[in-house]
Design an enzyme around this catalytic site. Structure first.
Site, PDB file in Angstrom:
ATOM      1  N   ASP A   1       0.840  -1.205   0.000  1.00 50.98           N
ATOM      2  CA  ASP A   1       0.000   0.000   0.000  1.00 50.98           C
ATOM      3  C   ASP A   1       0.873   1.253   0.000  1.00 50.98           C
ATOM      4  O   ASP A   1       1.601   1.497   0.963  1.00 50.98           O
ATOM      5  CB  ASP A   1      -0.885  -0.049   1.257  1.00 50.98           C
ATOM      6  CG  ASP A   1      -2.047   0.918   1.193  1.00 50.98           C
ATOM      7  OD1 ASP A   1      -2.128   1.709   0.236  1.00 50.98           O
ATOM      8  OD2 ASP A   1      -2.879   0.878   2.122  1.00 50.98           O
ATOM      9  N   ASP A   2       0.796   2.000  -1.084  1.00 47.23           N
ATOM     10  CA  ASP A   2       1.551   3.263  -1.180  1.00 47.23           C
ATOM     11  C   ASP A   2       3.074   3.046  -1.198  1.00 47.23           C
ATOM     12  O   ASP A   2       3.834   3.891  -0.696  1.00 47.23           O
ATOM     13  CB  ASP A   2       1.208   4.212  -0.009  1.00 47.23           C
ATOM     14  CG  ASP A   2      -0.182   4.819  -0.123  1.00 47.23           C
ATOM     15  OD1 ASP A   2      -0.985   4.317  -0.931  1.00 47.23           O
ATOM     16  OD2 ASP A   2      -0.459   5.790   0.602  1.00 47.23           O
TER      17      ASP A   2
ATOM     18  N   CYS B   1      -5.948   4.247  -3.460  1.00 51.82           N
ATOM     19  CA  CYS B   1      -6.241   2.967  -2.805  1.00 51.82           C
ATOM     20  C   CYS B   1      -7.460   2.172  -3.258  1.00 51.82           C
ATOM     21  O   CYS B   1      -7.340   1.090  -3.811  1.00 51.82           O
ATOM     22  CB  CYS B   1      -6.365   3.195  -1.304  1.00 51.82           C
ATOM     23  SG  CYS B   1      -4.897   3.874  -0.510  1.00 51.82           S
TER      24      CYS B   1
ATOM     25  N   HIS C   1     -11.136  -2.038   2.366  1.00 50.46           N
ATOM     26  CA  HIS C   1     -11.329  -0.708   1.751  1.00 50.46           C
ATOM     27  C   HIS C   1     -12.221  -0.746   0.523  1.00 50.46           C
ATOM     28  O   HIS C   1     -12.067   0.038  -0.411  1.00 50.46           O
ATOM     29  CB  HIS C   1      -9.960  -0.086   1.393  1.00 50.46           C
ATOM     30  CG  HIS C   1      -9.989   1.422   1.404  1.00 50.46           C
ATOM     31  ND1 HIS C   1      -9.075   2.182   0.706  1.00 50.46           N
ATOM     32  CD2 HIS C   1     -10.816   2.300   2.016  1.00 50.46           C
ATOM     33  CE1 HIS C   1      -9.335   3.465   0.901  1.00 50.46           C
ATOM     34  NE2 HIS C   1     -10.392   3.557   1.691  1.00 50.46           N
TER      35      HIS C   1
ATOM     36  N   ASP D   1      -0.488  -0.900  -4.600  1.00 52.01           N
ATOM     37  CA  ASP D   1      -1.818  -0.481  -5.083  1.00 52.01           C
ATOM     38  C   ASP D   1      -1.777   0.863  -5.793  1.00 52.01           C
ATOM     39  O   ASP D   1      -2.707   1.226  -6.492  1.00 52.01           O
ATOM     40  CB  ASP D   1      -2.832  -0.459  -3.926  1.00 52.01           C
ATOM     41  CG  ASP D   1      -2.582   0.669  -2.938  1.00 52.01           C
ATOM     42  OD1 ASP D   1      -1.420   1.122  -2.797  1.00 52.01           O
ATOM     43  OD2 ASP D   1      -3.552   1.101  -2.288  1.00 52.01           O
ATOM     44  N   ASN D   2      -0.708   1.596  -5.598  1.00 56.52           N
ATOM     45  CA  ASN D   2      -0.493   2.881  -6.293  1.00 56.52           C
ATOM     46  C   ASN D   2       0.936   3.311  -5.991  1.00 56.52           C
ATOM     47  O   ASN D   2       1.644   2.655  -5.224  1.00 56.52           O
ATOM     48  CB  ASN D   2      -1.508   3.952  -5.852  1.00 56.52           C
ATOM     49  CG  ASN D   2      -1.657   4.086  -4.339  1.00 56.52           C
ATOM     50  OD1 ASN D   2      -2.667   3.677  -3.771  1.00 56.52           O
ATOM     51  ND2 ASN D   2      -0.651   4.639  -3.681  1.00 56.52           N
TER      52      ASN D   2
END
Ligand code: CA
Length: 479
Positions: free
Chosen positions: A58-59, A98, A156, A300-301
């Site tokens: 994540d990130d 996200c 999420h 995810d990004n």
């Protein structure tokens, strides 16, 4: 009959012909069964359907793991995975932040087609803010393909019970239902970040550093389902290294040489996630499942640039331009690995691919391509990765944030067009200029026109966002 079965006494008397033929038959059957047995025990393990393991960070910054070239943050376990993977140099997710990117990955479709273009607020009574229940999900299809399905970590995709992982295709779930969480048990924070963990619909206490707990849970799932006749699919979605910046002391000590405090904590969080991935890979080895498990790894990004908020930009997306939230490459070109030792030769793959491809690729790997819905944007990558198909898996890829009229990007071949709201479109040649530094729009008006047209055509198959991100205000539609 002799013990070796090879010779029966040939005494042709009344009634004994049948006996002799019976001996021959038994001999041939024994031979056949022996050969069959030999074949079975020598057959490679991958004759069975592969397990599917999807690991999402994540990130995570593009340049913040060893296999992407990072020297500051050692990630030996992810590097080990990379060494037995195809590493994608043009691997994308379908959104620069996200929740929408997860909605795309879980459906194999551009999330703009069903209005999931923003992050859902933490509103457990809201039936709109989440992955629409009318969409068929990746785990639902894997269940149809005969898989046991599990999810661990960040969800999420909506807080209402109708959006719960167990209602959306996962047999087993342990994780955080919102967009993030405090990392240490008992830490104070906002509601979404402090709610108990959720196991199959019931509260469960957080017992340790969250990344470690998710790694342990994933390993337990893998161990629990090893040796079963059914293959499994596991979606392991770390919330690390997403903020809040919190890390165990042992890893902070490891990075004490990093002067920027935020960067130091972030590095420790990446290292902790790497350790958790190491535990998962060790469990696959220990249970002899490594060879026939298809593993996808992405962020995810892109890494966020929180300089304004935290005082430093502690993630590194070099050599890409931009960061999380933006439709420049730094928003959605991510570290991207696919490993399947039984079938996919390690190396580098350079054609553009997108996480939307995971679903159809997994169904094809399970020899269940027939279950693939017709309305997907993702494609089965296997023929491309094996070299059987040498063309590009995708003619064109699209991104959009903030709905129609918002920020668009499109990639066709090496041309990338960025259009930020009403501003003039920008055009980049990614082959020559990965950092999107030289706007060629004025020099190539015909390509600009073509790509603007491609966006218009693609947008016909999309709808405006059906819910807004929390920061953008409560513009929720109610049923
Ligand atoms: Ca993220």
């Amino acid at each position: 009959m002799t013990e070796d079965g090879g010779s029966c006494k040939l005494e042709v008397k009344h009634g004994e012909i049948a006996f002799v033929w019976g001996c021959q038959f038994i001999f041939l059957m024994r031979l056949f069964l022996s050969l069959l047995f030999a074949l079975l025990i020598s057959a490679p393990a991958f004759a069975a359907k592969p397990n599917v393991l999807l690991i999402i960070a994540d990130d995570l910054g593009y340049n913040d793991v060893g296999f992407q070239g990072c020297k500051e943050i050692p990630t030996p376990h992810l590097d080990k995975l990379a060494a037995r993977s195809l590493r994608f140099t043009n691997g994308y997710v379908s959104h620069p932040f996200c929740s929408p990117t997860r909605a795309g990955t879980m459906t194999g479709r551009y999330q703009h087609r069903f209005g999931h273009e923003n992050n859902p607020a933490w509103l457990p009574e809201d039936t709109i803010a989440g992955l629409p229940v009318t969409e068929t999900t990746f785990p639902q299809l894997m269940k149809q393909a005969g898989y046991t399905t599990g999810a661990v970590g960040k969800w999420h995709l909506g807080a209402h019970p109708q959006f719960h992982p167990n209602r959306r295709g996962f047999d087993e779930y342990l994780g955080i239902l919102g967009g993030g969480h405090q990392y240490f048990p008992g830490d104070k924070g906002g509601v979404e970040y402090t709610i108990p963990l959720n196991r199959n619909g019931k509260d469960e206490a957080q017992t340790k550093y969250l990344t470690e707990q998710f790694g342990d849970e994933a390993s337990a799932f893998i161990g629990r389902h090893a040796g079963e006749q059914k293959p499994w699919m596991l979606y392991l979605a770390f919330n690390a290294p997403h903020t809040p910046l919190q890390a165990p002391q042992k890893w902070l000590d490891q990075f004490s040489q990093i002067p920027d405090k935020s960067r130091q904590i972030y590095a420790a969080m990446v290292a902790s996630m790497d350790e958790a991935v190491g535990g998962v890979l060790a469990k696959l080895d220990e249970t002899k499942q490594s060879e026939n498990t298809l593993i996808f790894f992405v962020s995810d990004n892109g890494g966020p640039n929180l300089a304004a908020k935290s005082g430093s930009n502690f993630t590194d997306n070099a050599p890409l331009r931009g960061a999380k939230g933006m439709v420049y490459e730094g928003g959605m070109r991510v570290p991207f690995l696919v490993s399947w030792p039984a079938k996919i030769k390690p190396g580098i793959y350079e054609q553009p691919v997108i996480a939307l491809d995971f679903l159809p690729t997994s169904l094809a790997a399970a020899d269940e391509a027939g279950l693939t819905p017709k309305n997907l944007d993702g494609v089965n990558l296997l023929p491309f990765l094996s070299g059987e198909n040498t063309s590009a898996p995708h003619d064109t890829l699209f991104w959009r944030t903030n709905g129609p009229g918002g920020n668009n990007a499109v990639r066709r071949g090496n041309w990338k067009l960025v259009r930020l709201g009403k501003a003039e479109p920008e055009l980049y040649d990614l082959a020559a200029d990965i950092g999107e530094t030289k706007n060629l729009a004025a020099e190539k008006p015909e390509i600009v026109k073509e790509l603007v047209g491609a966006i218009a055509e693609w947008e016909k198959g999309t709808i405006p966002p059906i819910f807004q991100s929390p920061k953008q205000g409560p513009k929720k539609k109610k049923k």
